[in-house]
Design a protein around this motif. Structure first.
Motif, PDB file in Angstrom:
ATOM      1  N   PRO A  33       4.404  18.765  83.460  1.00  0.00           N
ATOM      2  CA  PRO A  33       3.917  20.280  83.316  1.00  0.00           C
ATOM      3  C   PRO A  33       2.689  21.172  83.255  1.00  0.00           C
ATOM      4  N   PHE A  34       1.743  20.109  83.712  1.00  0.00           N
ATOM      5  CA  PHE A  34       0.402  20.653  84.019  1.00  0.00           C
ATOM      6  C   PHE A  34       0.073  21.752  85.412  1.00  0.00           C
ATOM      7  N   THR A  35      -0.729  22.737  85.217  1.00  0.00           N
ATOM      8  CA  THR A  35      -1.169  23.049  86.388  1.00  0.00           C
ATOM      9  C   THR A  35      -2.628  22.555  86.546  1.00  0.00           C
ATOM     10  N   LEU A  36      -2.664  23.226  87.713  1.00  0.00           N
ATOM     11  CA  LEU A  36      -4.217  22.568  88.737  1.00  0.00           C
ATOM     12  C   LEU A  36      -5.432  22.976  87.561  1.00  0.00           C
ATOM     13  N   PRO A  37      -5.363  23.555  87.009  1.00  0.00           N
ATOM     14  CA  PRO A  37      -6.551  24.155  86.113  1.00  0.00           C
ATOM     15  C   PRO A  37      -6.533  23.735  84.784  1.00  0.00           C
ATOM     16  N   GLU A  38      -5.264  23.081  84.582  1.00  0.00           N
ATOM     17  CA  GLU A  38      -5.216  22.330  82.851  1.00  0.00           C
ATOM     18  C   GLU A  38      -5.571  20.326  82.963  1.00  0.00           C
ATOM     19  N   VAL A  39      -5.487  20.720  85.015  1.00  0.00           N
ATOM     20  CA  VAL A  39      -5.527  19.025  84.461  1.00  0.00           C
ATOM     21  C   VAL A  39      -7.067  18.752  85.130  1.00  0.00           C
ATOM     22  N   GLN A  40      -7.760  20.099  85.648  1.00  0.00           N
ATOM     23  CA  GLN A  40      -9.316  19.914  85.601  1.00  0.00           C
ATOM     24  C   GLN A  40      -9.883  20.148  84.793  1.00  0.00           C
ATOM     25  N   THR A  41      -9.458  20.935  83.483  1.00  0.00           N
ATOM     26  CA  THR A  41      -9.879  21.052  82.125  1.00  0.00           C
ATOM     27  C   THR A  41     -10.163  19.516  81.267  1.00  0.00           C
ATOM     28  N   TYR A  42      -8.939  19.213  80.975  1.00  0.00           N
ATOM     29  CA  TYR A  42      -8.398  17.349  80.650  1.00  0.00           C
ATOM     30  C   TYR A  42      -9.390  16.805  81.717  1.00  0.00           C
ATOM     31  N   LEU A  43     -10.143  15.956  82.335  1.00  0.00           N
ATOM     32  CA  LEU A  43     -11.350  15.093  82.806  1.00  0.00           C
ATOM     33  C   LEU A  43     -11.978  15.907  82.847  1.00  0.00           C
ATOM     34  N   GLN A  44     -12.344  17.168  82.434  1.00  0.00           N
ATOM     35  CA  GLN A  44     -13.638  18.037  81.890  1.00  0.00           C
ATOM     36  C   GLN A  44     -14.236  17.456  80.777  1.00  0.00           C
ATOM     37  N   GLY A  45     -13.055  16.817  79.626  1.00  0.00           N
ATOM     38  CA  GLY A  45     -13.286  15.936  78.345  1.00  0.00           C
ATOM     39  C   GLY A  45     -12.398  17.011  77.570  1.00  0.00           C
ATOM     40  N   ILE A  46     -11.902  18.361  77.655  1.00  0.00           N
ATOM     41  CA  ILE A  46     -11.521  18.885  76.674  1.00  0.00           C
ATOM     42  C   ILE A  46      -9.911  19.486  76.665  1.00  0.00           C
ATOM     43  N   THR A  47      -9.374  18.956  75.620  1.00  0.00           N
ATOM     44  CA  THR A  47      -7.950  19.015  74.972  1.00  0.00           C
ATOM     45  C   THR A  47      -7.224  20.267  75.775  1.00  0.00           C
ATOM     46  N   VAL A  48      -6.236  20.276  75.805  1.00  0.00           N
ATOM     47  CA  VAL A  48      -5.313  20.980  77.159  1.00  0.00           C
ATOM     48  C   VAL A  48      -4.475  21.424  75.392  1.00  0.00           C
ATOM     49  N   GLY A  49      -3.911  22.551  75.276  1.00  0.00           N
ATOM     50  CA  GLY A  49      -3.123  22.929  74.333  1.00  0.00           C
ATOM     51  C   GLY A  49      -1.574  23.136  74.523  1.00  0.00           C
ATOM     52  N   GLY A  50      -1.147  23.232  74.133  1.00  0.00           N
ATOM     53  CA  GLY A  50       0.361  24.100  74.255  1.00  0.00           C
ATOM     54  C   GLY A  50       1.189  22.674  74.951  1.00  0.00           C
ATOM     55  N   HIS A  51       1.034  21.645  75.015  1.00  0.00           N
ATOM     56  CA  HIS A  51       1.948  20.146  75.586  1.00  0.00           C
ATOM     57  C   HIS A  51       2.066  19.068  74.743  1.00  0.00           C
ATOM     58  N   LYS A  52       3.237  18.088  74.915  1.00  0.00           N
ATOM     59  CA  LYS A  52       3.228  16.939  74.174  1.00  0.00           C
ATOM     60  C   LYS A  52       2.543  15.753  74.390  1.00  0.00           C
ATOM     61  N   VAL A  53       2.537  15.790  73.236  1.00  0.00           N
ATOM     62  CA  VAL A  53       1.336  14.561  73.334  1.00  0.00           C
ATOM     63  C   VAL A  53       1.925  13.316  74.445  1.00  0.00           C
ATOM     64  N   GLU A  54       2.683  13.000  74.363  1.00  0.00           N
ATOM     65  CA  GLU A  54       3.541  12.046  75.781  1.00  0.00           C
ATOM     66  C   GLU A  54       3.343  12.814  76.942  1.00  0.00           C
ATOM     67  N   ASP A  55       3.294  13.466  77.166  1.00  0.00           N
ATOM     68  CA  ASP A  55       3.343  14.316  78.259  1.00  0.00           C
ATOM     69  C   ASP A  55       1.074  14.228  78.790  1.00  0.00           C
ATOM     70  N   GLU A  56       0.617  14.605  77.525  1.00  0.00           N
ATOM     71  CA  GLU A  56      -0.771  14.439  77.462  1.00  0.00           C
ATOM     72  C   GLU A  56      -1.362  12.711  78.035  1.00  0.00           C
ATOM     73  N   GLU A  57      -0.258  11.808  77.198  1.00  0.00           N
ATOM     74  CA  GLU A  57      -0.701  10.477  77.521  1.00  0.00           C
ATOM     75  C   GLU A  57      -0.449  10.156  78.945  1.00  0.00           C
ATOM     76  N   LYS A  58       0.299  10.747  79.230  1.00  0.00           N
ATOM     77  CA  LYS A  58       1.197   9.985  80.742  1.00  0.00           C
ATOM     78  C   LYS A  58       0.281  10.543  81.114  1.00  0.00           C
ATOM     79  N   LEU A  59      -0.531  11.825  81.442  1.00  0.00           N
ATOM     80  CA  LEU A  59      -1.378  12.525  82.371  1.00  0.00           C
ATOM     81  C   LEU A  59      -2.854  11.486  82.390  1.00  0.00           C
ATOM     82  N   LYS A  60      -3.090  11.147  81.082  1.00  0.00           N
ATOM     83  CA  LYS A  60      -4.460  10.463  80.884  1.00  0.00           C
ATOM     84  C   LYS A  60      -4.042   8.658  81.986  1.00  0.00           C
ATOM     85  N   GLN A  61      -2.983   8.893  81.851  1.00  0.00           N
ATOM     86  CA  GLN A  61      -2.530   7.160  82.460  1.00  0.00           C
ATOM     87  C   GLN A  61      -2.865   7.277  83.992  1.00  0.00           C
ATOM     88  N   GLN A  62      -2.524   8.507  84.359  1.00  0.00           N
ATOM     89  CA  GLN A  62      -2.657   9.593  86.060  1.00  0.00           C
ATOM     90  C   GLN A  62      -4.136   8.865  86.396  1.00  0.00           C
TER      91      GLN A  62
END
Length: 234
Positions: A33-62
């Motif tokens: 469910p992540f948008t491109l700006p959310e992915v960009q934010t995440y890769l900058q080391g900033i937590t993205v709110g409003g998503h399931k923990v398992e989705d963030e973990e999966k994003l991290k692995q990608q």
């Protein structure tokens, strides 16, 4: 064709610069469910709110899988082999697949098609055949696409096969001075539809044309003829 060191350096630079887009395309391929700006934010080391923990973990692995691949290429440690494929799959499909980092030891099925992947006891031989086929191909774009398609259709792992195949494809691309590429988010539906036909028929031609067309959209002016195109249908 001889590898141009400057082109290889440029390809690595582009992969690093476009990391957010590459990760975004991967997670879109998985229906995340992540948008491109959310992915960009995440890769900058900033937590993205409003998503399931398992989705963030999966994003991290990608993201980790892409970073690992780029590091292998930078340090001249990438090669098309079972060990590298297993290392990448272990990262990209962590917590998703049975026996991560290992070829499957049982049968799998693919939704939406009557095609059944090969039995697990023949996977090593299948992969060895793929390695030999890639060694014989001169065109690096063709090598990468064939690797991606073969790994998706033979389903060497319990999960993460398409993503692992695309990572191995990019290992071939970037190592040889071709720009990094993943299936664009806007083309995921077309990709999935064509892949279902490919699973059923094994005809690589349509998928090769899809990759060539999408790659040319990403990098205008590209033509496989520019890099010693040798494609012949099986």
């Amino acid at each position: 064709m001889p590898i141009n060191p400057k082109e290889r350096e440029k390809a690595i630079f582009i992969a690093k610069k476009n990391l957010a887009s590459l990760v975004y395309d991967f997670q879109t391929l998985e229906g995340m469910p992540f948008t491109l700006p959310e992915v960009q934010t995440y890769l900058q080391g900033i937590t993205v709110g409003g998503h399931k923990v398992e989705d963030e973990e999966k994003l991290k692995q990608q993201a980790l899988a892409w970073k690992y691949l780029i590091s292998l290429i930078e340090h001249n440690k990438f090669n098309f082999s079972k060990s590298v494929a297993c290392d990448l799959q272990k990262i990209v499909a962590k917590d998703e697949a049975l026996n991560p980092g290992e070829f499957r030891d049982g049968q799998v099925w693919i939704r939406g098609t009557g095609y059944v992947p090969p039995q697990h006891d023949g996977l090593d031989e299948k992969f060895e055949g793929l390695c030999l086929r890639i060694q014989r191909i001169k065109n690096n774009f063709e090598k990468g696409v064939i690797a991606s398609l073969d790994m998706a259709r033979n389903q060497y792992f319990y999960d993460g096969n398409k993503r692992t195949g695309l990572l191995m494809m990019n290992g071939i691309f970037i190592s040889n001075g071709l720009m990094p590429f993943s299936v664009p988010s806007k083309s995921v539906l077309a990709y999935n539809t064509k892949m279902l036909d490919f699973y059923a028929t094994g005809n690589e031609k349509t998928m090769f044309e899809f990759f060539e067309k999408e790659y040319a959209k990403e990098y205008p002016g590209f033509s496989v003829d520019m890099i010693g195109y040798t494609w012949k249908e099986k």
